[in-house]
Design a protein around this motif. Structure first.
Motif, PDB file in Angstrom:
ATOM      1  N   ASP A  36      95.251  31.293  78.080  1.00 64.31           N
ATOM      2  CA  ASP A  36      94.264  30.643  78.957  1.00 64.31           C
ATOM      3  C   ASP A  36      94.554  29.134  78.996  1.00 64.31           C
ATOM      4  OD1 ASP A  36      91.783  30.036  80.268  1.00 64.31           O
ATOM      5  OD2 ASP A  36      90.985  31.916  79.515  1.00 64.31           O
TER       6      ASP A  36
ATOM      7  N   ASP B  73      93.482  31.153  88.466  1.00 64.26           N
ATOM      8  CA  ASP B  73      92.038  31.220  88.236  1.00 64.26           C
ATOM      9  C   ASP B  73      91.391  30.102  89.070  1.00 64.26           C
ATOM     10  OD1 ASP B  73      89.631  31.841  87.021  1.00 64.26           O
ATOM     11  OD2 ASP B  73      90.071  30.729  85.174  1.00 64.26           O
TER      12      ASP B  73
ATOM     13  N   ARG C 196      91.696  35.119  90.916  1.00 65.47           N
ATOM     14  CA  ARG C 196      90.253  35.373  90.847  1.00 65.47           C
ATOM     15  C   ARG C 196      89.668  35.406  92.253  1.00 65.47           C
ATOM     16  NH1 ARG C 196      86.124  31.890  87.225  1.00 65.47           N
ATOM     17  NH2 ARG C 196      86.261  30.464  89.002  1.00 65.47           N
TER      18      ARG C 196
ATOM     19  N   TRP D  46      90.437  40.469  89.069  1.00 58.74           N
ATOM     20  CA  TRP D  46      89.426  41.015  88.151  1.00 58.74           C
ATOM     21  C   TRP D  46      88.065  40.514  88.578  1.00 58.74           C
ATOM     22  CZ3 TRP D  46      90.735  36.109  87.414  1.00 58.74           C
ATOM     23  CH2 TRP D  46      89.962  35.280  86.620  1.00 58.74           C
TER      24      TRP D  46
ATOM     25  N   ASP E 250      83.624  36.429  85.523  1.00 54.68           N
ATOM     26  CA  ASP E 250      82.925  36.151  84.265  1.00 54.68           C
ATOM     27  C   ASP E 250      81.710  37.030  84.048  1.00 54.68           C
ATOM     28  OD1 ASP E 250      84.869  34.299  83.956  1.00 54.68           O
ATOM     29  OD2 ASP E 250      83.607  32.569  84.437  1.00 54.68           O
TER      30      ASP E 250
ATOM     31  N   HIS F  82      89.405  40.581  77.635  1.00 55.10           N
ATOM     32  CA  HIS F  82      89.348  39.119  77.710  1.00 55.10           C
ATOM     33  C   HIS F  82      88.038  38.665  77.078  1.00 55.10           C
ATOM     34  CE1 HIS F  82      89.957  35.085  78.949  1.00 55.10           C
ATOM     35  NE2 HIS F  82      89.285  35.106  80.092  1.00 55.10           N
TER      36      HIS F  82
END
Ligand code: NOJ
Length: 929
Positions: free
Chosen positions: A411, A520, A581, A594, A597, A655
């Motif tokens: 990350d 991201d 993202r 994905w 959050d 994750h």
């Protein structure tokens, strides 16, 4: 330079770990100027029955464009604003209609002719047209745009003037009612969809603030037309004033609509007459609300109406902030689409089945990529693995615990001061050495690469020097706040921007083979921006306001990264792996995605399933949710249940948030550790089956996690089921447990025979209707079945990674249906290169019928370069159905040879087993029981 004052919520997001989304950051429809105005208009126009739009019949043109050979129907729609005592105001709105070649679909657009008098008042750097290029990003560049021949005829019917237009084979007929602009589309001779039936066509034409009062219709409100009073977007200059577009679509005779991701909500879309509309606006929504229509990270503006025998897709090709209202009525479903600006650009798709819609949609927008085989293995991620030693330690602990995995992730913290394209000097002093060690073990590394670049370092300097940063409203590089502090954003809509990005990626990757990327925060997420994203009046390449291109920005970034990685082909001949993202229609061509959050609690596990299913039916199957919840600390029971669901996500990644406790699966206590390990091992055993589903998807766009109604459209009972699903065409059927202390689940089954995947026990559902059955699900077991009629392929041996399964043989699991029949496809290639595009792959079709197994090789190249194991080491056939006749030997016929092989019965007597039958998947053969 503009100094940003950071609002309170900036600190809330950054520092205090809160559970739950901060709702007040996002607009409701009532707070959004244009959404508010369209709902207001809707309420009033229905009452007043006034008509302001009509087609100017004298403007009709119908011709074949000379250079493109496209057949186009053109006309002008006229918006008439009545004025007492003086001339009415007329606004010309060009309309086009055309049919796509080879698809049962049509496209229409509505633009606006803007007067020079008004556009001349705007700054020169602004593009003053309505944005009409979303399709260039969404449509597959290979696709041959509309080329079908049109025929049309005019008729006078009652008091309405109607133009009738057919496509070439007359499977589609469109009636254009000129008096009030209305389109009726007939598919298969049946009225299927009516456009503007509710008269919600509402194009807010360009006008100045001063003249606005004369140009408003009586049904319109002027709320926030020239200024925005929402707390966080008051600075929006709204230079064009109101410019939104709205239109309604009624699906005639339909009872179910699906699609328009991404929302954390049910698979079947809900009626919104008494709630917020669904919003499509890519935003960073940390711990988003579940069971909500709020926007999240991605947008695919495709709505699918489905019935047992027909289906329609509405693809709203617009990248601006968009809201969609849905209203279920007795005999139809109305939907109202509202976008902040841009043109009306709509593709309507028709088919007898919902699968036909996905197929056509992915012909238009591109088929999902065929990923690296390793990329469909297990991904181990965390924010953050701290240094090289940490990465290599996780790697070896996974091996020690016999937990297979393929990808480990880094990350943001790997980069020096969060400056992407650099490594943190002390923690990652020798990244190439670390990558080499991983490579030797068959492992891949992903690093994060966000589109924001910290100010004052080489990457951002380069963007500024070359004028490829997104500009502010004064056309100077925009500075906002994100992870590194003050940052600029790459404008990947700019071809030069892509080139600069490509240079940065190429130098950073530096020929390393096992390094991959994660884009991201590309909605884009801007901590001090309105609604945590970019101010809508920023300027992109071409002079377009960000407002017009917002939802394609993420796609532009990840596509650019993908193209860079792909262009390294001479150094690393492999398919790039890339996670994004933010996404838009077309993202499936190059990225995995994905669901962002989520939180380690049961609600997020539950909602992950419809979220993943929805993306799967709109052509973007390579999706998963963070296992076992991004923020928070999952309790052991939740961990197990989440892995039981997660092994079925097409993209399977664990994750965790930086504040959560370490939770690599080897750290779990027993029996949790063993249960989770066995689940990951199960995923690996099924990789041949899953990879075949990815191949099917690459060919036809078909879902990998597939909803019940999609597999069995004939059963009305399945249309609102979104907690159980099939895996591709494999017949695997599961319903994960998504609530605590649930040791049974109630599952719905269509008539047929079902085998418990783990025990091979079976049961039969008789009759013609769907039956609910209670299935035992103690913690260590989830409900997984194979529907009779399928043949699965596995590799049963535990290996540390997918790459190491290359020389392992296959197991065939044959589950006959009640007629003693089963069938299955297996796709095999090297799992790495693009050579499959040159025919370097094998497709085999296994059939079981009349107690005979047949392999028919459907495709195999003259010479296969891939040297993986092609043999079958085991065949398993459950016999409980009583349909399988066998003795202790079977005869194999191959290449005019006949050999005899032994047949044994499993210890539990539930199946017959043929060990080492000397068969391979890439030759034709027959095995007679
Ligand atoms: C937001 C992403 O959604 C999350 O997965 C990631 O860990 C953080 N950004 C930090 O990069």
């Amino acid at each position: 330079m503009h100094i940003h004052l950071l609002p309170l919520w900036f600190f809330i997001i950054q520092i205090i770990p809160v559970l739950g989304f901060t709702d007040y950051l996002l607009k409701t429809c009532a707070q959004s100027g244009f959404c508010n105005r369209h709902r207001f208009y809707e309420a009033n126009i229905k009452e007043s029955k006034n008509r302001y739009y009509s087609v100017d019949k004298s403007s009709i043109e119908y011709y074949k464009e000379e250079n493109t050979h496209k057949y186009v129907f053109k006309a002008s729609i006229i918006k008439t604003i009545p004025r007492p005592d003086v001339n009415d105001i007329k606004v010309e709105l060009p309309f086009t209609l055309s049919f796509f070649e080879d698809l049962t679909s049509l496209r229409f657009t509505i633009d606006e002719i803007r007067t020079n008098r008004l556009t001349e008042l705007l700054p020169d750097f602004l593009n003053t047209y309505r944005y009409n290029e979303t399709w260039k990003w969404a449509f597959d560049s290979e696709f041959n745009l509309y080329n079908s021949e049109l025929t049309y005829k005019e008729s006078n019917w009652l008091s309405n003037d109607i133009i009738t237009i057919f496509n070439e084979d007359e499977s589609l007929k469109v009636e254009l009612y000129t008096n009030s602009f209305l389109l009726k589309v007939y598919y298969d001779n049946k009225l299927s969809i009516v456009i503007n039936e509710e008269q919600l066509l509402n194009i807010e034409h360009l006008r100045s603030k001063e003249e606005n009062f004369q140009q408003l219709l009586p049904e319109e409100s002027s709320f926030n037309m020239f200024g925005d009073n929402f707390e966080y977007s008051k600075a929006d200059s709204l230079r064009f004033g109101p410019e939104s577009v709205g239109l309604d679509f009624s699906f005639i005779g339909y009872k179910n609509v699906f699609g328009i991701p991404e929302h954390a909500d049910s698979l079947r879309l809900k009626d919104t007459s008494k709630t917020e509309p669904y919003r499509l606006f890519n935003v960073d929504v940390f711990e988003y609300n579940v069971d909500s229509k709020m926007p999240t990270y991605g947008t695919i503006p495709l709505m699918i109406a489905a019935n047992p025998t027909s289906s329609i897709g509405v693809f709203w090709v617009n990248a601006a902030d968009t809201w969609v209202d849905i209203n279920y009525k007795e005999d139809k479903i109305s939907s109202h689409w509202i976008s902040e600006n841009g043109i009306v650009d709509v593709v309507l798709l028709f088919s007898k089945s919902v699968a036909g819609i996905t197929e056509q949609f992915t012909t238009l927008t591109g088929k999902p990529q065929l990923p690296l085989l390793s990329a469909i293995g297990y991904h181990q991620c965390r924010w953050n693995y701290n240094d090289e030693a940490d990465v290599l330690n996780v790697d070896s602990e996974m091996d020690k615990a016999h937990i297979p995995y393929d990808f480990i992730w880094l990350d943001i913290e790997y980069a020096d001061s969060r400056q992407y394209f650099t490594w943190k000097p002390n923690s990652f002093a020798t990244p190439k050495k670390m990558l080499k060690k991983l490579e030797n073990l068959g492992r891949q590394l992903v690093v994060l690469l966000d589109p924001h670049l910290k100010v004052d370092y080489f990457a951002s300097d380069k963007c500024i020097e070359n004028g490829v940063a997104i500009n502010d409203k004064n056309n100077k590089p925009y500075i906002g706040h994100c992870w590194p502090g003050k940052a600029i954003w790459i404008d990947a809509l700019n071809p030069l921007g892509k080139k600069i990005w490509d240079g940065l990626v190429t130098v950073f990757v530096d020929k390393v083979k096992n390094l991959h990327m994660w884009n991201d925060m590309n909605e884009p997420s801007i901590f001090d921006g309105p609604e945590t994203t970019a101010p809508k009046d920023l300027i992109h390449f071409g002079g377009w306001e960000h407002r017009s291109v917002h939802n394609i920005y993420g796609l532009s970034v990840h596509e650019s990264t993908y193209e860079s990685l792909k262009s390294l082909k001479s150094d690393r001949d492999q398919r790039p792996f890339l996670l994004t993202r933010a996404y838009y229609a077309g993202s499936q061509r190059s990225a995995a995605v994905w669901t962002g959050d989520n939180v380690a609690n049961w609600d997020y596990l539950r909602i992950s399933i419809p979220m993943v299913l929805t993306n799967n039916i709109v052509g973007f199957p390579f999706i998963g949710a963070d296992v076992a919840g991004f923020s928070g600390n999952p309790e052991p029971e939740l961990l197990v249940r989440w892995y039981q669901a997660g092994i079925w996500y097409p993209f399977f990644r664990a994750h965790a948030h930086i504040d959560s406790k370490r939770r690599e699966p080897y750290l779990f206590d027993e029996p949790i550790k063993s249960i989770v390990r066995d689940l990951i091992v199960l995923r690996y055993a099924l990789l041949p089956t899953l990879y075949t589903s990815f191949y099917n998807s690459y060919i036809s766009g078909s879902p990998i996690m597939k909803p019940m109604f999609y597999e069995k459209p004939e059963f009305e009972e399945f249309y609102d089921v979104d907690d159980q699903f099939y895996i591709g065409d494999s017949g695997l059927l599961t319903k994960p447990v998504v609530a605590p202390e649930q040791t049974t689940v109630d599952m719905k089954f269509a008539p047929g025979i079902y085998y418990d995947y783990f025990t091979l026990d079976h049961f039969v559902i008789k009759g013609n209707s769907v039956i609910e059955k209670t299935i035992e699900t103690p913690l260590e077991k989830s409900a997984v079945f194979i529907e009779g009629g399928h043949i699965l392929t596995r590799k049963d041996r535990y290996r540390r990674s997918s790459q190491l399964t290359k020389y392992d043989a296959y197991t065939l699991l044959i589950s006959p249906n009640l007629n003693g029949f089963a069938n299955g496809i297996l796709y095999v290639d090297d799992g790495i290169s693009f050579e499959y595009q040159n025919g370097q792959y094998v497709v085999s079709n296994f059939t079981f019928q009349d107690n005979k197994i047949t392999n028919k090789v459907i495709h195999s190249p003259d010479e296969l370069a891939y040297d993986g194991n092609m043999s079958i080491s085991k065949i398993i056939i459950p016999i409980g159905s009583g349909k399988v006749k066998y003795s202790n030997v079977a005869t194999v016929k191959m290449n005019s040879n006949k050999i005899v092989v032994n047949v044994s019965i499993s210890d539990d007597k539930k199946s017959i087993i043929i060990n080492n039958p000397s068969l391979s998947i890439d030759t034709d053969w027959e095995l007679i029981l």
